[in-house]
Design a protein around this motif. Structure first.
Motif, short mmCIF file in Angstrom:
data_model
loop_
_atom_site.label_atom_id
_atom_site.label_comp_id
_atom_site.label_asym_id
_atom_site.label_seq_id
_atom_site.Cartn_x
_atom_site.Cartn_y
_atom_site.Cartn_z
N PRO A 165 -62.91 -87.47 7.89
CA PRO A 165 -63.66 -86.87 9.24
C PRO A 165 -62.91 -85.33 9.41
N HIS A 166 -61.82 -84.91 8.94
CA HIS A 166 -61.43 -83.66 9.10
C HIS A 166 -61.57 -82.75 8.14
N ASP A 167 -62.59 -83.01 7.17
CA ASP A 167 -62.88 -81.98 5.81
C ASP A 167 -61.49 -81.76 5.23
N SER A 168 -60.82 -82.62 5.01
CA SER A 168 -59.56 -82.43 4.22
C SER A 168 -59.75 -82.73 2.64
N ALA A 169 -59.33 -82.23 1.86
CA ALA A 169 -59.32 -82.91 0.34
C ALA A 169 -58.62 -83.97 0.08
N LEU A 170 -59.02 -84.84 -0.59
CA LEU A 170 -58.15 -86.33 -0.85
C LEU A 170 -57.46 -86.22 -2.19
N TYR A 171 -56.12 -86.34 -1.93
CA TYR A 171 -55.35 -86.29 -3.17
C TYR A 171 -55.06 -87.55 -3.79
N CYS A 172 -55.09 -88.46 -3.07
CA CYS A 172 -54.87 -89.94 -3.70
C CYS A 172 -55.43 -91.08 -3.01
N ILE A 173 -55.64 -92.22 -3.64
CA ILE A 173 -56.38 -93.37 -3.06
C ILE A 173 -55.96 -94.58 -3.86
N GLN A 174 -55.67 -95.54 -2.89
CA GLN A 174 -55.38 -96.86 -3.48
C GLN A 174 -56.19 -98.07 -2.81
N THR A 175 -56.47 -99.15 -3.65
CA THR A 175 -57.25 -100.23 -3.03
C THR A 175 -56.29 -101.61 -3.01
N ASP A 176 -56.72 -102.54 -2.28
CA ASP A 176 -56.10 -103.87 -2.24
C ASP A 176 -57.01 -105.04 -3.25
N GLY A 177 -57.88 -104.38 -3.86
CA GLY A 177 -59.03 -104.99 -4.61
C GLY A 177 -59.87 -105.70 -3.90
N ASN A 178 -60.04 -105.49 -2.61
CA ASN A 178 -60.82 -106.48 -1.62
C ASN A 178 -61.57 -105.50 -0.68
N TYR A 179 -61.09 -105.33 0.56
CA TYR A 179 -61.98 -104.60 1.54
C TYR A 179 -61.33 -103.33 2.01
N MET A 180 -59.84 -103.27 1.63
CA MET A 180 -58.99 -102.00 2.18
C MET A 180 -59.13 -101.06 1.21
N ILE A 181 -58.97 -99.70 1.55
CA ILE A 181 -58.85 -98.38 0.91
C ILE A 181 -57.60 -97.59 1.68
N ALA A 182 -56.64 -97.03 1.12
CA ALA A 182 -55.75 -96.18 1.68
C ALA A 182 -55.88 -94.65 0.92
N SER A 183 -55.85 -93.51 1.78
CA SER A 183 -56.01 -92.43 1.35
C SER A 183 -55.25 -91.50 1.74
N GLY A 184 -54.99 -90.34 1.15
CA GLY A 184 -53.76 -89.46 1.34
C GLY A 184 -54.36 -88.14 1.47
N SER A 185 -54.54 -87.13 2.67
CA SER A 185 -55.15 -86.14 2.98
C SER A 185 -54.30 -84.80 2.51
N SER A 186 -54.92 -83.74 2.22
CA SER A 186 -54.07 -82.43 1.87
C SER A 186 -53.54 -81.78 3.11
N TYR A 187 -53.79 -82.21 4.24
CA TYR A 187 -53.28 -81.57 5.37
C TYR A 187 -52.37 -82.71 6.51
N TYR A 188 -51.26 -82.15 6.83
CA TYR A 188 -50.29 -82.63 7.95
C TYR A 188 -50.08 -84.05 7.34
N GLY A 189 -50.14 -84.53 6.06
CA GLY A 189 -49.54 -85.81 5.55
C GLY A 189 -50.34 -86.84 6.27
N VAL A 190 -51.65 -86.90 6.10
CA VAL A 190 -52.37 -87.90 6.92
C VAL A 190 -52.86 -88.99 5.92
N VAL A 191 -52.31 -89.98 6.28
CA VAL A 191 -52.61 -91.51 5.52
C VAL A 191 -53.70 -92.08 6.43
N ARG A 192 -54.74 -92.43 5.73
CA ARG A 192 -55.90 -93.24 6.30
C ARG A 192 -56.40 -94.52 5.84
N LEU A 193 -56.48 -95.46 6.43
CA LEU A 193 -56.67 -96.68 6.00
C LEU A 193 -58.46 -97.04 6.60
#
Length: 386
Positions: free
Chosen positions: A304-332
């Motif tokens: 949502p904040h137009d940041s590049a996404l450096y990394c992702i992980q998944t639980d193999g089901n419904y969840m994705i975790a991502s790491g953004s390029s600004y302010y150390g933001v982790v999103r679920l």
């Protein structure tokens, strides 16, 4: 007849109509009901609907040693964003660290070395000193992967090292002359991508080199080990994503055509042989269904904040975790929703850092920033401030 005297199959049928709150209340009725309700078989269908319970969509249980009832309880905290934050490790120089998690051991690269840190039994803390260090690079470690017997790393000096996890031994594979950005390995196959516009493919010895005419930022080997995917900087090609045949080293197809110039793919992960998740500079997480013909993007989620996404992980089901390029933001992210589910800002606005890598288990998430390692503990609610 008492409820506890019913046959097991009848009880399973009755309990299948209850949600997790009703099951928790029912377990408090008596001791015999408590022991029956706590069985994993009672919670299995419920666990499939929650985030990060370790039950994949094909039914595989990633954490069979942890009771499902406990995992469902923790999964509710993941969904609500309830966790305790901590900084287990700090270092002075700004680095580009990388992480791997293997059971109760966390592997962290810092400059030219990779340290293996023991997690406490309850994952509450990380021991501050590594019990083992893997070294051998004259430059910084860019990426590393784990297999059952080896730790394979690539560095800015162009080296690819294969370290034995059981003996004090290492072997160097001849790589390109410049920085090796990315690496993946399965069943003896090693795929690496470099900044000198080449990608190197090896088994136990060099097998071949593919000229990409573009920088390779990410690679991933299919679970079937019959193909692999490369993500480039998208400066020379219309699509940054290409699928390659392992045996022939030929391009099978490209994924997508509407990428803008510079929309490089920084990370990717296979969820299954036919499902691939990617992220990068264009701020989107994309799920590709490789069964479709032509292969298309099945779903996408925008940062949502137009940041590049450096990394992702998944639980193999419904969840994705991502790491953004600004302010150390982790999103679920919940795949069943278009918008971000939860976010955690790990660095301040004064000291902004990307999330270079993240890994998670059923109860913890670890994120590596430029000078710190952060941990999020989802087992308990935060301690109230008095």
């Amino acid at each position: 007849m008492l409820l506890s005297q019913l046959p097991d199959d009848v009880l399973y049928c009755i309990l299948s109509y209850l949600d997790y709150k009703s099951l928790s209340r029912l377990s408090q009725v008596c001791r015999s009901i408590y022991h029956f309700v706590n069985r994993d078989a009672v919670w299995r269908n419920i666990a499939k609907e929650f985030l990060n319970t370790g039950i994949t969509r094909n039914g595989t249980d990633i954490y069979p040693h942890i009771p499902l009832k406990e995992r469902v309880k923790i999964a509710q905290n993941w969904y609500d964003g309830v966790c305790r934050k901590a900084i287990p490790l700090k270092w002075k120089l700004k680095l580009l660290p990388w992480l791997q998690l293997d059971g109760d051991v966390l592997f962290l690269s810092q400059a030219a070395d990779i340290g293996a840190y023991r997690l406490r039994q309850d994952y509450g803390r990380i021991l501050c000193r590594p019990f083992e260090i893997y070294s051998g690079h004259s430059g910084d470690v860019c990426r590393f992967v784990l297999t059952d017997a080896h730790l394979i790393s690539s560095g800015s000096n162009g080296k690819i090292l294969v370290h034995s996890r059981r003996k004090d031994m290492s072997m160097e594979l001849r790589g390109p002359n410049q920085e090796v950005n990315c690496l993946d390995s399965k069943n003896g196959l090693i795929i690496s991508g470099s900044r000198d516009e080449q990608q190197r493919s090896v088994y136990s010895a060099p097998r071949g080199t593919i000229s990409m005419y573009d920088r390779v930022w990410s690679v991933a080997i299919s679970p079937t080990v019959s193909s692999f995917v490369t993500g480039t900087a998208c400066c020379e090609n219309f699509s940054p994503l290409h699928i390659w045949d392992v045996e022939r080293l030929e391009c099978v197809c490209s994924l997508g055509t509407e990428f803008r110039r510079g929309a490089g793919v920084l990370d990717m992960v296979f969820e299954s042989p036919f499902q691939l998740l990617t992220c990068g500079y264009d701020t989107f997480i994309r799920l590709w269904d490789l069964r479709l013909s032509p292969r298309k993007c099945a779903m996408e989620w925008e940062e949502p904040h137009d940041s590049a996404l450096y990394c992702i992980q998944t639980d193999g089901n419904y969840m994705i975790a991502s790491g953004s390029s600004y302010y150390g933001v982790v999103r679920l992210w919940d795949k069943r929703q278009a918008k971000c589910l939860q976010f955690f800002q790990l660095s301040s606005e004064m000291v902004s850092s990307p999330v270079y890598c993240l890994r998670f288990c059923s109860s913890h998430l670890f994120a590596a920033l430029a000078t710190t390692l952060h941990s999020l503990d989802f087992r308990h609610s935060p301690i109230p401030i008095r």
